[in-house]
Design a protein around this motif. Structure first.
Motif, PDB file in Angstrom:
ATOM      1  N   GLU A   1       0.918  -1.328   0.086  1.00  0.00           N
ATOM      2  CA  GLU A   1       0.007  -0.121   0.066  1.00  0.00           C
ATOM      3  C   GLU A   1       0.679   1.240   0.124  1.00  0.00           C
ATOM      4  O   GLU A   1       0.575   2.205  -0.784  1.00  0.00           O
ATOM      5  N   GLN A   2       1.935   1.276   0.927  1.00  0.00           N
ATOM      6  CA  GLN A   2       2.711   2.534   0.971  1.00  0.00           C
ATOM      7  C   GLN A   2       3.527   2.544  -0.686  1.00  0.00           C
ATOM      8  O   GLN A   2       3.736   3.690  -0.739  1.00  0.00           O
ATOM      9  N   MET A   3       4.123   1.447  -0.882  1.00  0.00           N
ATOM     10  CA  MET A   3       4.639   1.708  -2.444  1.00  0.00           C
ATOM     11  C   MET A   3       3.869   2.039  -3.331  1.00  0.00           C
ATOM     12  O   MET A   3       4.297   2.963  -4.054  1.00  0.00           O
ATOM     13  N   GLU A   4       2.660   1.630  -3.386  1.00  0.00           N
ATOM     14  CA  GLU A   4       1.939   2.252  -4.410  1.00  0.00           C
ATOM     15  C   GLU A   4       1.320   3.536  -4.325  1.00  0.00           C
ATOM     16  O   GLU A   4       1.058   4.359  -5.243  1.00  0.00           O
ATOM     17  N   ALA A   5       1.282   4.159  -2.920  1.00  0.00           N
ATOM     18  CA  ALA A   5       1.000   5.564  -2.817  1.00  0.00           C
ATOM     19  C   ALA A   5       2.136   6.382  -3.163  1.00  0.00           C
ATOM     20  O   ALA A   5       1.719   7.371  -3.726  1.00  0.00           O
ATOM     21  N   MET A   6       3.415   5.831  -3.202  1.00  0.00           N
ATOM     22  CA  MET A   6       4.441   6.610  -3.741  1.00  0.00           C
ATOM     23  C   MET A   6       4.384   6.828  -5.248  1.00  0.00           C
ATOM     24  O   MET A   6       4.593   7.615  -5.754  1.00  0.00           O
ATOM     25  N   VAL A   7       3.957   5.546  -5.966  1.00  0.00           N
ATOM     26  CA  VAL A   7       3.948   5.436  -7.154  1.00  0.00           C
ATOM     27  C   VAL A   7       3.297   6.398  -7.766  1.00  0.00           C
ATOM     28  O   VAL A   7       3.365   7.067  -8.848  1.00  0.00           O
ATOM     29  N   HIS A   8       2.198   6.483  -7.008  1.00  0.00           N
ATOM     30  CA  HIS A   8       0.885   7.608  -7.709  1.00  0.00           C
ATOM     31  C   HIS A   8       0.841   8.819  -7.164  1.00  0.00           C
ATOM     32  O   HIS A   8       0.265   9.644  -7.563  1.00  0.00           O
ATOM     33  N   GLY A   9       2.034   9.088  -6.233  1.00  0.00           N
ATOM     34  CA  GLY A   9       2.119  10.488  -5.915  1.00  0.00           C
ATOM     35  C   GLY A   9       1.123  11.165  -4.704  1.00  0.00           C
ATOM     36  O   GLY A   9       1.101  12.088  -4.539  1.00  0.00           O
ATOM     37  N   HIS A  10       0.950   9.893  -3.833  1.00  0.00           N
ATOM     38  CA  HIS A  10       0.010  10.076  -2.685  1.00  0.00           C
ATOM     39  C   HIS A  10       0.731   9.983  -1.548  1.00  0.00           C
ATOM     40  O   HIS A  10       0.143  10.049  -0.252  1.00  0.00           O
ATOM     41  N   SER A  11       2.224   9.808  -1.152  1.00  0.00           N
ATOM     42  CA  SER A  11       2.592   9.670  -0.244  1.00  0.00           C
ATOM     43  C   SER A  11       2.936  10.988   0.726  1.00  0.00           C
ATOM     44  O   SER A  11       2.991  12.012   0.043  1.00  0.00           O
ATOM     45  N   PRO A  12       3.014  10.904   2.056  1.00  0.00           N
ATOM     46  CA  PRO A  12       2.943  12.006   2.867  1.00  0.00           C
ATOM     47  C   PRO A  12       4.355  12.528   2.788  1.00  0.00           C
ATOM     48  O   PRO A  12       5.128  12.571   3.971  1.00  0.00           O
ATOM     49  N   VAL A  13       5.124  12.897   2.069  1.00  0.00           N
ATOM     50  CA  VAL A  13       6.345  13.499   1.959  1.00  0.00           C
ATOM     51  C   VAL A  13       6.495  14.707   0.946  1.00  0.00           C
ATOM     52  O   VAL A  13       5.585  14.728   0.062  1.00  0.00           O
ATOM     53  N   PRO A  14       7.447  15.507   0.996  1.00  0.00           N
ATOM     54  CA  PRO A  14       7.720  16.396   0.321  1.00  0.00           C
ATOM     55  C   PRO A  14       7.642  16.231  -1.192  1.00  0.00           C
ATOM     56  O   PRO A  14       8.476  15.142  -1.852  1.00  0.00           O
ATOM     57  N   ASP A  15       7.057  17.235  -2.097  1.00  0.00           N
ATOM     58  CA  ASP A  15       7.144  16.824  -3.578  1.00  0.00           C
ATOM     59  C   ASP A  15       6.787  15.121  -3.827  1.00  0.00           C
ATOM     60  O   ASP A  15       7.474  14.741  -4.465  1.00  0.00           O
ATOM     61  N   PRO A  16       5.621  14.930  -3.438  1.00  0.00           N
ATOM     62  CA  PRO A  16       5.354  13.357  -3.344  1.00  0.00           C
ATOM     63  C   PRO A  16       5.039  13.081  -4.972  1.00  0.00           C
ATOM     64  O   PRO A  16       4.979  12.004  -5.219  1.00  0.00           O
ATOM     65  N   THR A  17       4.858  13.911  -5.914  1.00  0.00           N
ATOM     66  CA  THR A  17       4.610  13.513  -7.466  1.00  0.00           C
ATOM     67  C   THR A  17       5.787  13.270  -8.483  1.00  0.00           C
ATOM     68  O   THR A  17       5.463  12.942  -9.234  1.00  0.00           O
ATOM     69  N   ARG A  18       7.071  13.264  -7.810  1.00  0.00           N
ATOM     70  CA  ARG A  18       8.158  13.021  -8.636  1.00  0.00           C
ATOM     71  C   ARG A  18       8.108  11.670  -9.495  1.00  0.00           C
ATOM     72  O   ARG A  18       8.500  11.791 -10.494  1.00  0.00           O
ATOM     73  N   HIS A  19       7.750  10.680  -8.961  1.00  0.00           N
ATOM     74  CA  HIS A  19       7.778   9.270  -9.690  1.00  0.00           C
ATOM     75  C   HIS A  19       6.568   9.569 -10.656  1.00  0.00           C
ATOM     76  O   HIS A  19       6.844   9.033 -11.861  1.00  0.00           O
ATOM     77  N   ALA A  20       5.515   9.843 -10.449  1.00  0.00           N
ATOM     78  CA  ALA A  20       4.483   9.946 -11.116  1.00  0.00           C
ATOM     79  C   ALA A  20       4.948  10.815 -12.563  1.00  0.00           C
ATOM     80  O   ALA A  20       4.507  10.633 -13.652  1.00  0.00           O
ATOM     81  N   THR A  21       5.366  12.069 -12.166  1.00  0.00           N
ATOM     82  CA  THR A  21       5.782  12.845 -13.195  1.00  0.00           C
ATOM     83  C   THR A  21       6.783  12.292 -14.102  1.00  0.00           C
ATOM     84  O   THR A  21       6.896  12.536 -15.380  1.00  0.00           O
ATOM     85  N   ALA A  22       7.632  11.558 -13.576  1.00  0.00           N
ATOM     86  CA  ALA A  22       8.916  11.069 -14.205  1.00  0.00           C
ATOM     87  C   ALA A  22       8.230   9.859 -15.430  1.00  0.00           C
ATOM     88  O   ALA A  22       8.644   9.686 -16.412  1.00  0.00           O
ATOM     89  N   MET A  23       7.130   9.151 -14.743  1.00  0.00           N
ATOM     90  CA  MET A  23       6.453   8.174 -15.706  1.00  0.00           C
ATOM     91  C   MET A  23       5.677   8.930 -16.833  1.00  0.00           C
ATOM     92  O   MET A  23       5.653   8.007 -17.931  1.00  0.00           O
ATOM     93  N   THR A  24       4.836   9.767 -16.672  1.00  0.00           N
ATOM     94  CA  THR A  24       4.454  10.681 -17.561  1.00  0.00           C
ATOM     95  C   THR A  24       5.363  11.157 -18.657  1.00  0.00           C
ATOM     96  O   THR A  24       4.945  10.902 -19.865  1.00  0.00           O
ATOM     97  N   GLU A  25       6.641  11.639 -18.406  1.00  0.00           N
ATOM     98  CA  GLU A  25       7.756  12.008 -19.216  1.00  0.00           C
ATOM     99  C   GLU A  25       8.372  10.701 -20.049  1.00  0.00           C
ATOM    100  O   GLU A  25       8.428  10.703 -21.490  1.00  0.00           O
ATOM    101  N   ARG A  26       8.174   9.495 -19.237  1.00  0.00           N
ATOM    102  CA  ARG A  26       8.564   8.288 -20.027  1.00  0.00           C
ATOM    103  C   ARG A  26       7.689   7.926 -21.028  1.00  0.00           C
ATOM    104  O   ARG A  26       8.224   7.491 -22.284  1.00  0.00           O
ATOM    105  N   ARG A  27       6.330   8.078 -20.880  1.00  0.00           N
ATOM    106  CA  ARG A  27       5.297   7.923 -21.697  1.00  0.00           C
ATOM    107  C   ARG A  27       5.283   8.567 -22.884  1.00  0.00           C
ATOM    108  O   ARG A  27       5.125   8.248 -24.037  1.00  0.00           O
TER     109      ARG A  27
END
Length: 228
Positions: free
Chosen positions: A172-198
C-alpha cells in the motif's frame, strides 16, 4: 519452487568487473544480472555513481537447492555469500524483459499491508541518458528518503543496463509513492517521471517486478534485518 534472489556484497573490483563482463552460470541458475552499485541521488560525475567494490546480483533459480550449491561451491557464489541476500517469490510484472519472457503479468494474490520488494530493470537508449538523469534523479531521492523503505539502491552494468531495488513496509505504501500520494515533500516526482517516459521512452526495454520477500541471509553494511 522457482525463486528469485537479490544479492549485495563487497568484493574486489576485479571480481565485480569479471561478473559485469560475463554473466555467471551454474546448475539451476536460469538467469543472472550482475551489477555495480550506485548511490541513489549521487552526482552524475562521482565515484559514488559506480562502485566496483560493491556488487549486486539479481537472479532466478530452479529451486533453493541450486542457490545453496552456488553459494557453497562457486567462486563468485562464495564471494556473494559473504554479503547479504534476500529470497523472493515473484508476484507481478509491468512491461516485459527479453531475458524473462515467461513471467506472467500476475502470479499470485497479495495483502496490501504485507511487505514487498520492487526491482526495476532497464536497457537505456544512450541518447536519452541526459533526459533520464533529469527526470530520474528526483525519483531516486524520493525512494531513497521515503519513510516506508528499509533499503533502497540502484545499480548498473555499462553501457546501458540500469536497475533499482527497494524493500517497502507495505504494498500500500509503495503504491502510494508510485501514484504521488505519499505524505512526503514533492510526492509526485515518480508519477511525473512516468508521464515523461510515456511521452518519449528513455529505454529500449523496461520492466518493474514485484516480489514477496521470503527470507534474508547474511549482513549488509553491518545490518541483517532489512525485511520488515
Amino acid at each position: 519452487m522457482t525463486i528469485f534472489t537479490f544479492h549485495l556484497a563487497e568484493l574486489p573490483p576485479a571480481t565485480t568487473a569479471r561478473a559485469l563482463w560475463k554473466a555467471p552460470s551454474a546448475p539451476g541458475l536460469r538467469y543472472a544480472e550482475s551489477l555495480a552499485l550506485m548511490q541513489l541521488g549521487a552526482s552524475t560525475i562521482s565515484p559514488s555513481r559506480m562502485q566496483l567494490r560493491r556488487m549486486a546480483m539479481f537472479a532466478r533459480w530452479d529451486d533453493e537447492a541450486a542457490l545453496d550449491a552456488f553459494l557453497a561451491d562457486d567462486p563468485l557464489g562464495a564471494g556473494l555469500a559473504t554479503g547479504w541476500h534476500v529470497r523472493l517469490q515473484f508476484l507481478r510484472r509491468w512491461s516485459r524483459l527479453a531475458a524473462l519472457p515467461d513471467l506472467p503479468a500476475r502470479a499470485d494474490d497479495w495483502d496490501p499491508a504485507e511487505p514487498v520488494v520492487a526491482v526495476t530493470l532497464a536497457r537505456m537508449r544512450l541518447l536519452e541518458v541526459p533526459r533520464f538523469l533529469k527526470w530520474g534523479k528526483p525519483v531516486e531521492r524520493l525512494v531513497r528518503d521515503h519513510p516506508a523503505t528499509t533499503l533502497a539502491l540502484a545499480a548498473m552494468r555499462p553501457p546501458r543496463t540500469i536497475s533499482t531495488f527497494s524493500i517497502w513496509h507495505s504494498i500500500e505504501q509503495m503504491e502510494a509513492m508510485v501514484h504521488g500520494h505519499s505524505p512526503v515533500p514533492d510526492p509526485t516526482r515518480h508519477a511525473t517521471a512516468m508521464t515523461e517516459r510515456r511521452r518519449r521512452d528513455f529505454h529500449h526495454e523496461f520492466a518493474t517486478l514485484r516480489f514477496r520477500p521470503l527470507a534474508e541471509h547474511g549482513t549488509w553494511q553491518g545490518r541483517s534485518t532489512y525485511l520488515p
